[in-house]
Enzyme design. Structure first.
Site, PDB file in Angstrom:
ATOM      1  CB  SER A   1      -0.969  -0.059   1.244  1.00 38.42           C
ATOM      2  OG  SER A   1      -1.582   1.163   1.284  1.00 38.42           O
TER       3      SER A   1
ATOM      4  CG  HIS B   1      -3.859  -1.457  -1.756  1.00 34.58           C
ATOM      5  ND1 HIS B   1      -5.026  -1.922  -2.051  1.00 34.58           N
ATOM      6  CD2 HIS B   1      -4.363  -0.464  -0.866  1.00 34.58           C
ATOM      7  CE1 HIS B   1      -6.065  -1.692  -1.502  1.00 34.58           C
ATOM      8  NE2 HIS B   1      -5.774  -0.637  -0.647  1.00 34.58           N
TER       9      HIS B   1
ATOM     10  CG  ASP C   1      -5.086   2.803   0.595  1.00 33.76           C
ATOM     11  OD1 ASP C   1      -6.030   2.039   0.455  1.00 33.76           O
ATOM     12  OD2 ASP C   1      -4.131   2.384   1.382  1.00 33.76           O
TER      13      ASP C   1
ATOM     14  CG  MET D   1      -8.298   7.359   2.574  1.00 29.62           C
ATOM     15  SD  MET D   1      -7.378   7.657   4.174  1.00 29.62           S
ATOM     16  CE  MET D   1      -6.347   5.898   4.190  1.00 29.62           C
TER      17      MET D   1
ATOM     18  CG  HIS E   1      -9.274   0.697  -0.944  1.00 24.92           C
ATOM     19  ND1 HIS E   1      -8.644   0.396   0.294  1.00 24.92           N
ATOM     20  CD2 HIS E   1     -10.590   0.704  -0.687  1.00 24.92           C
ATOM     21  CE1 HIS E   1      -9.927   0.123   1.260  1.00 24.92           C
ATOM     22  NE2 HIS E   1     -10.995   0.455   0.532  1.00 24.92           N
TER      23      HIS E   1
ATOM     24  CG  MET F   1     -11.396   3.767   1.749  1.00 21.26           C
ATOM     25  SD  MET F   1      -9.889   3.574   2.815  1.00 21.26           S
ATOM     26  CE  MET F   1      -8.518   3.838   1.312  1.00 21.26           C
TER      27      MET F   1
ATOM     28  CG  MET G   1     -12.190  -1.937   4.460  1.00 20.51           C
ATOM     29  SD  MET G   1     -10.511  -2.071   3.655  1.00 20.51           S
ATOM     30  CE  MET G   1      -9.694  -1.108   4.960  1.00 20.51           C
TER      31      MET G   1
ATOM     32  CG  PHE H   1      -6.145   6.729  10.169  1.00 17.77           C
ATOM     33  CD1 PHE H   1      -5.734   7.981   9.953  1.00 17.77           C
ATOM     34  CD2 PHE H   1      -7.691   6.516  10.473  1.00 17.77           C
ATOM     35  CE1 PHE H   1      -6.201   8.993  10.420  1.00 17.77           C
ATOM     36  CE2 PHE H   1      -8.102   7.709  10.706  1.00 17.77           C
ATOM     37  CZ  PHE H   1      -7.627   9.083  10.805  1.00 17.77           C
ATOM     38  N   GLY H   2      -3.086   4.056   8.071  1.00 17.04           N
ATOM     39  CA  GLY H   2      -2.314   2.870   7.944  1.00 17.04           C
ATOM     40  C   GLY H   2      -1.959   2.536   9.391  1.00 17.04           C
TER      41      GLY H   2
ATOM     42  CG  ASP I   1      -6.510  -2.528   2.551  1.00 14.90           C
ATOM     43  OD1 ASP I   1      -5.444  -2.250   2.887  1.00 14.90           O
ATOM     44  OD2 ASP I   1      -7.389  -1.809   2.077  1.00 14.90           O
TER      45      ASP I   1
ATOM     46  N   GLY J   1      -3.434  -4.275   8.507  1.00  8.40           N
ATOM     47  CA  GLY J   1      -2.643  -4.764   9.709  1.00  8.40           C
ATOM     48  C   GLY J   1      -1.998  -6.095   9.237  1.00  8.40           C
TER      49      GLY J   1
ATOM     50  N   GLY K   1       0.862  -2.294   4.003  1.00  8.23           N
ATOM     51  CA  GLY K   1       1.430  -0.870   4.071  1.00  8.23           C
ATOM     52  C   GLY K   1       2.690  -0.760   4.848  1.00  8.23           C
ATOM     53  CB  SER K   2       2.726   0.370   8.419  1.00  8.46           C
ATOM     54  OG  SER K   2       1.935  -0.554   8.980  1.00  8.46           O
TER      55      SER K   2
END
Ligand code: DX5
Ligand code: ZN
Length: 220
Positions: free
Chosen positions: A9, A34, A36, A38, A67, A69, A138, A144-145, A176, A178, A198-199
């Site tokens: 991400s 990916h 995001d 928002m 994605h 949002m 989700m 938030f990541g 998507d 965690g 992501g993170s």
């Protein structure tokens, strides 16, 4: 069995070194990007918009998985197609006429995805699953990541896999939020096809190795 896919991400990338991070993903074993988007209305955060997406897709060499949002996604479908999206995912909770939205995404030449918030039950897709190329479950509340994985996700993946099989659909299951090496294998065993991270990837000391390890784990 088809190989399981890893989609880093970009939200967790270093935006001041975006081209560097995109080249890094291009050169890695990652399968997709990916992205995001928002709007600060559907979710309590604003990420980035069209000019940044345009700059990103200029350098991406892999499938671009967008994605959304955002509320009212319908009004931007053609724009996201023009910007180079291969898969466009809208939120179930943001679409009053989901069937129409899915048709419009496909008519614009993209694959159509539907994302479900953690509180949304799988059974709402009973009547649309055959028209959906990918469902994004989700595993955190979107916005938030870096949030922690919601354990109930495993049950949802199994329920969704059951629905897909029952209806003879060929829908992919994406997870998507965690995702780490702690849950990747269990998610794939439950039926997941695509893991967004992501993170876990961009926060790693060696993102390229992290993608490689996650991919190996998902395909083990
Ligand atoms: C959350 C986004 C995710 C997020 C994932 O709203 O949709 O794609 O970037 O980030 P991590 O992997 O850090 O949870
Ligand atoms: Zn996302």
């Amino acid at each position: 069995m088809a190989s399981k896919l890893i989609a880093p991400s970009v939200l967790a990338a270093d935006f001041a070194n975006l081209q560097r991070d995109i080249e890094m993903i291009n050169a890695s074993e990652a399968d997709w990007f990916h992205i995001d988007i928002m709007d600060g209305v559907f979710v309590p955060n604003i990420s980035f918009g069209m000019p940044v997406l345009k700059a990103i897709t200029k350098h991406t060499k892999k499938t671009v998985d967008v994605h959304l949002m955002i509320v009212n996604p319908d009004q931007y479908i053609q724009t996201f197609a023009d910007l180079g999206s291969d898969i466009l995912t809208v939120h179930y909770e943001a679409c009053t006429h989901l069937n129409r939205t899915l048709q419009a995404i496909k008519a614009a030449g993209m694959k159509a995805g539907v994302a479900l918030n953690p509180h949304t039950n799988i059974n709402v897709l009973e009547d649309t699953i055959n028209a959906i190329d990918m469902v994004c479950i989700m595993s955190v509340n979107p916005g938030f990541g870096g949030q922690s994985f919601i354990e109930n996700t495993y049950n949802k993946v199994k329920q969704l896999k059951h629905l897909i099989t029952k209806k003879g659909a060929s829908t992919l299951i994406e997870i998507d939020g965690g995702v780490t090496n702690k849950n990747a294998k269990q998610l794939v065993d439950a039926g997941a096809d695509v893991l967004v991270a992501g993170s876990y990837v961009f926060g790693a000391e060696n993102p390229t190795e992290t993608v490689k390890d996650l991919k190996a784990l998902a395909n083990s």
